[in-house]
Design an enzyme around this catalytic site. Structure first.
Site, PDB file in Angstrom:
ATOM      1  N   TYR A 259     -18.837 -10.388 -10.025  1.00  0.00           N
ATOM      2  CA  TYR A 259     -17.977  -9.577 -10.880  1.00  0.00           C
ATOM      3  C   TYR A 259     -18.650  -9.102 -12.161  1.00  0.00           C
ATOM      4  O   TYR A 259     -18.831  -7.905 -12.369  1.00  0.00           O
ATOM      5  CB  TYR A 259     -16.697 -10.352 -11.220  1.00  0.00           C
ATOM      6  CG  TYR A 259     -15.940 -10.748  -9.974  1.00  0.00           C
ATOM      7  CD1 TYR A 259     -15.373  -9.764  -9.165  1.00  0.00           C
ATOM      8  CD2 TYR A 259     -15.813 -12.066  -9.581  1.00  0.00           C
ATOM      9  CE1 TYR A 259     -14.698 -10.094  -8.003  1.00  0.00           C
ATOM     10  CE2 TYR A 259     -15.141 -12.410  -8.411  1.00  0.00           C
ATOM     11  CZ  TYR A 259     -14.585 -11.416  -7.636  1.00  0.00           C
ATOM     12  OH  TYR A 259     -13.928 -11.741  -6.487  1.00  0.00           O
TER      13      TYR A 259
ATOM     14  N   PRO B 148      -8.578  -4.290  -6.686  1.00  0.00           N
ATOM     15  CA  PRO B 148      -7.620  -3.969  -5.621  1.00  0.00           C
ATOM     16  C   PRO B 148      -6.303  -3.438  -6.190  1.00  0.00           C
ATOM     17  O   PRO B 148      -5.938  -3.748  -7.330  1.00  0.00           O
ATOM     18  CB  PRO B 148      -7.385  -5.316  -4.931  1.00  0.00           C
ATOM     19  CG  PRO B 148      -8.477  -6.221  -5.418  1.00  0.00           C
ATOM     20  CD  PRO B 148      -8.802  -5.739  -6.801  1.00  0.00           C
TER      21      PRO B 148
ATOM     22  N   LYS C  75       3.157 -10.445  13.786  1.00  0.00           N
ATOM     23  CA  LYS C  75       2.607 -11.743  14.171  1.00  0.00           C
ATOM     24  C   LYS C  75       3.226 -12.254  15.465  1.00  0.00           C
ATOM     25  O   LYS C  75       2.658 -13.108  16.140  1.00  0.00           O
ATOM     26  CB  LYS C  75       2.891 -12.756  13.053  1.00  0.00           C
ATOM     27  CG  LYS C  75       2.112 -12.490  11.782  1.00  0.00           C
ATOM     28  CD  LYS C  75       2.275 -13.609  10.782  1.00  0.00           C
ATOM     29  CE  LYS C  75       3.609 -13.547  10.085  1.00  0.00           C
ATOM     30  NZ  LYS C  75       3.687 -14.431   8.896  1.00  0.00           N
TER      31      LYS C  75
ATOM     32  N   SER D 161     -12.326 -12.305   3.667  1.00  0.00           N
ATOM     33  CA  SER D 161     -12.372 -13.362   2.664  1.00  0.00           C
ATOM     34  C   SER D 161     -11.567 -14.567   3.100  1.00  0.00           C
ATOM     35  O   SER D 161     -10.517 -14.460   3.730  1.00  0.00           O
ATOM     36  CB  SER D 161     -11.925 -12.866   1.308  1.00  0.00           C
ATOM     37  OG  SER D 161     -10.917 -11.945   1.470  1.00  0.00           O
TER      38      SER D 161
ATOM     39  N   SER E 192      -9.568  -8.035   4.500  1.00  0.00           N
ATOM     40  CA  SER E 192      -8.824  -9.112   3.889  1.00  0.00           C
ATOM     41  C   SER E 192      -7.396  -9.141   4.406  1.00  0.00           C
ATOM     42  O   SER E 192      -6.741  -8.109   4.484  1.00  0.00           O
ATOM     43  CB  SER E 192      -8.817  -8.913   2.376  1.00  0.00           C
ATOM     44  OG  SER E 192      -8.353 -10.061   1.763  1.00  0.00           O
TER      45      SER E 192
END
Ligand SMILES: *[C@@H]1O[C@H](CO)[C@@H](O)[C@H](O)[C@H]1NC(C)=O
Ligand SMILES: *[C@@H]1O[C@H](CO)[C@@H](O)[C@H](O)[C@H]1NC(C)=O
Ligand SMILES: *[C@@H]1O[C@H](CO)[C@@H](O)[C@H](O)[C@H]1NC(C)=O
Ligand SMILES: *[C@@H]1O[C@H](CO)[C@@H](O)[C@H](O)[C@H]1NC(C)=O
Ligand SMILES: CC(=O)N[C@H]1CO[C@H](CO)[C@@H](O)[C@@H]1O
Length: 636
Positions: free
Chosen positions: A117, A130, A429, A464, A564
């Site tokens: 970062y 984000p 899902k 991630s 992600s």
């Protein structure tokens, strides 16, 4: 370049009663945070392990298998053997890492904060921060916009009271407690640019914690005090009145968009920052923004687009504001948390990534969105409140030049970002679960399939993984591309393979992904360990081991797919830019019966196309479901 984009895995929350240790019910207050439950819990969390050297070396060679040629692999095998041999440089660096692990709370976290970062010099807008797209709101005018903004501010203050009183619901994953540290870095903090590296300031633990938020409208910044003198937060009604005052005193639209400076390349902004804060008024204004609890951006309406494009447009509004003509100047991109509310009902936020990953942000969002839904607000007695303070900036010709340059660069970034936000409404899902597969692994395999169908090869894929089971843990990388995923995507469109074979390969690929995920969240993945060994070599002034200068290592770190999973209870989706110039950024929120996706790419890369990958992904998901359904039926 390593970029620390994103999130972690689904974290279960255990709600605990909002009662202080003394047993007395807590009032939302300004009281400085006392080290309490969360921080005590911190002490008992295990330390992040340093994985065994041989294990990482073996796993490194295994992840290269599907992404480099046999010759390259052969070459790399030799370099790795040399690195890891008994008494070699690898062992020495490993010992250094183990020493570091003994001496610090987390051998990785400070290094990660710096390299991923604060030393990352690309603009934070698009390249690092984000965004989150919230469901579209019904309001069609400024009253509705301000009312919603007022509720949202009150909702964040409600969440803040849990942080201040140390009564946040503790989170756990698979029965293990998670580190709550990131929650304490989201509010009252801000990134500060430097000419070589940045820093982060936070005021949540200062002697006089902030009592204001910053509001920006028509490029003009205001501080809005959100607490009464007795420490109670303003009511929604009161906040609404204050927002109206701000609105009424920022009607001019010809103001210099000082905030756009924060969207620059970090070295450029670092230089401009030094010249900006030479002026005392400017310095105080900047300080007020940095110190504020968070920022609220009241955005001007954006160009109308079709319903189909609307979601993608809002995602871009969150990531960059649409360009200098629109809302890009209506931001302070260094601010850790900025909520964005447009006059046309578009809503969401953007957060600066140094402080936190997706999950703490999403749990804040879930809380705030719930809060805004609470039926009507209580009418409160209208005690006259002082006018919110406008933050002044003295714009010298030099700063004016910096602003013009920033506008140009922002407009280039805006043109370059290609973004597609989609809702996949066929299933969620539920389907993978029905077939006893991990939903995340299933979605990742669909992404592998979509990519393979477009390029006929597979690529390095970053997903991630949360390391929050460990003290001060951030993330490691799940490498979704494996030899098993490659076999599956090759087989899927191969007419010589039977459906039963394809299903077996899919199951195997899903299992391999599960296994890697499990390894990653237990601190046994390879990416951070390899980075640690490399940084240890730099720290020890050892000449860089050849293994780290090898092409295969560069290929392994060139994540054409940066992904992600960021689950939320709220029907929203996170979005971010690609990690590499010729790659994609893919984020998804799998709900029970649908999945919201965002896919980004750069227009300057002729080979990538966000729309195409997004529709390929939908097709892959449907094909995989059909495969499972047909094959199961055949078995019956
Ligand atoms: C805020 O930053 C300071 C200095 O970087 C640090 O010592 C302190 O622990 C931080 N506070 C929180 C709540 O993290
Ligand atoms: C803001 O301006 C509008 C329109 O002129 C007016 O009706 C309203 O009372 C003003 N609000 C405040 C808080 O000054
Ligand atoms: C939001 O509200 C719903 C229903 O009232 C509740 O079930 C859910 O747990 C709440 N979520 C959060 C994050 O507070
Ligand atoms: C993906 O990465 C490789 C380098 O590792 C590159 O050659 C390739 O062109 C990239 N881009 C796409 C769209 O495949
Ligand atoms: C923020 C967002 O895009 N949410 C969408 C997710 O998907 C559902 C169902 O398909 C939509 O209703 C939401 O608007």
């Amino acid at each position: 370049m390593l970029c620390g984009n994103m999130l972690g895995l689904l974290a279960k929350t255990m709600a605990l009663p909002v009662v202080a240790r003394s047993g007395r019910l807590l009032k939302p207050v300004l009281a400085a945070r006392v080290p309490g439950r969360c921080l005590l819990r911190q002490e008992v969390l295990p330390k992040l392990p340093v994985p065994p050297l041989q294990q990482t070396c073996e796993r490194y060679l295994a992840v290269l298998e599907p992404i480099v040629s046999e010759e390259e692999l052969q070459h790399t095998r030799q370099l790795v053997e040399e690195f890891a041999r008994a008494g070699g440089v690898g062992e020495r660096l490993q010992k250094g890492l183990e020493r570091r692990a003994r001496k610090t709370d987390n051998w990785l976290s400070e290094w990660w904060l710096q390299t991923a970062y604060l030393e990352f010099r690309m603009p934070v807008a698009v390249y690092s921060s984000p965004g989150v797209v919230l469901p579209r709101q019904e309001f069609q005018d400024r009253q509705g916009q301000m009312r919603y903004a007022a509720k949202l501010i009150a909702g964040v203050l409600d969440f803040k009271s849990m942080i201040d009183s140390d009564t946040l619901p503790l989170e756990s994953l698979g029965g293990k407690s998670l580190c709550m540290n990131q929650y304490y870095h989201v509010l009252s903090s801000c990134r500060v640019p430097g000419t070589k590296r940045d820093s982060v300031v936070n005021y949540s633990t200062s002697k006089t914690p902030p009592t204001h938020v910053t509001v920006v409208h028509n490029f003009q910044f205001f501080t809005l005090d959100v607490y009464n003198s007795d420490g109670s937060p303003l009511t929604v009604d009161q906040i609404y009145m204050q927002l109206e005052k701000i609105w009424n005193s920022s009607l001019q639209t010809n103001k210099e968009p000082v905030g756009i400076l924060t969207s620059q390349h970090r070295n450029t902004w670092g230089k401009a920052y030094a010249s900006l804060i030479k002026d005392k008024t400017n310095k105080e204004s900047v300080r007020a923004i940095q110190k504020s609890i968070f920022t609220v951006c009241l955005d001007a309406p954006m160009p109308r687009v079709s319903d189909e494009l609307y979601r993608s447009r809002v995602a871009m509004q969150m990531l960059h504001g649409g360009g200098s003509r629109w809302n890009s100047g209506n931001r302070w991109f260094d601010k850790t948390l900025q909520f964005i509310i447009g006059e046309d009902g578009s809503c969401g936020l953007i957060y600066e990534h140094a402080a936190a990953e997706g999950p703490p942000i999403m749990s804040l969002v879930d809380h705030v969105v719930n809060y805004t839904k609470k039926s009507e607000m209580v009418r409160s007695p209208m005690i006259p409140l002082p006018m919110p303070q406008k933050l002044r900036f003295n714009i010298t010709p030099e700063i004016k030049k910096d602003i013009e340059k920033a506008k140009q660069n922002m407009n280039i970034m805006v043109h370059d970002l290609d973004m597609k936000a989609i809702m996949f409404s066929h299933f969620g899902k539920n389907v993978p679960k029905l077939h006893k597969m991990s939903p995340d692994a299933f979605i990742q395999m669909a992404l592998q399939l979509a990519y393979f169908r477009m390029y006929h090869i597979c690529c390095s894929t970053y997903e991630s993984a949360s390391l929050r089971m460990y003290r001060l843990g951030r993330t490691d990388t799940i490498r979704s591309t494996s030899i098993d995923s490659l076999r599956f995507v090759q087989a899927m469109d191969d007419p010589s393979k039977s459906n039963t074979e394809k299903v077996e390969m899919l199951e195997k690929a899903v299992r391999a992904h599960r296994l890697y995920t499990d390894m990653a969240i237990h601190g046994q993945a390879i990416d951070r360990h390899l980075l640690g060994l490399k940084l240890q070599a730099i720290e020890d002034l050892t000449s860089m081991p050849e293994m780290f200068m090898d092409t295969a290592y560069a290929v392994a770190l060139h994540y054409n797919l940066s992904t992600s999973q960021v689950p939320a209870k709220t029907d929203c989706v996170m979005c971010f830019g690609p990690m590499v110039p010729d790659g994609y950024g893919v984020c998804y929120n799998p709900m029970e019966e649908h999945i919201n996706f965002s896919v980004s790419a750069f227009n300057s890369c002729a080979e990538t196309n966000a729309n195409k990958l997004a529709s390929g992904l939908e097709e892959a998901l449907l094909d995989m479901r059909d495969l499972l359904e047909q094959t199961t039926k055949a078995k019956l």
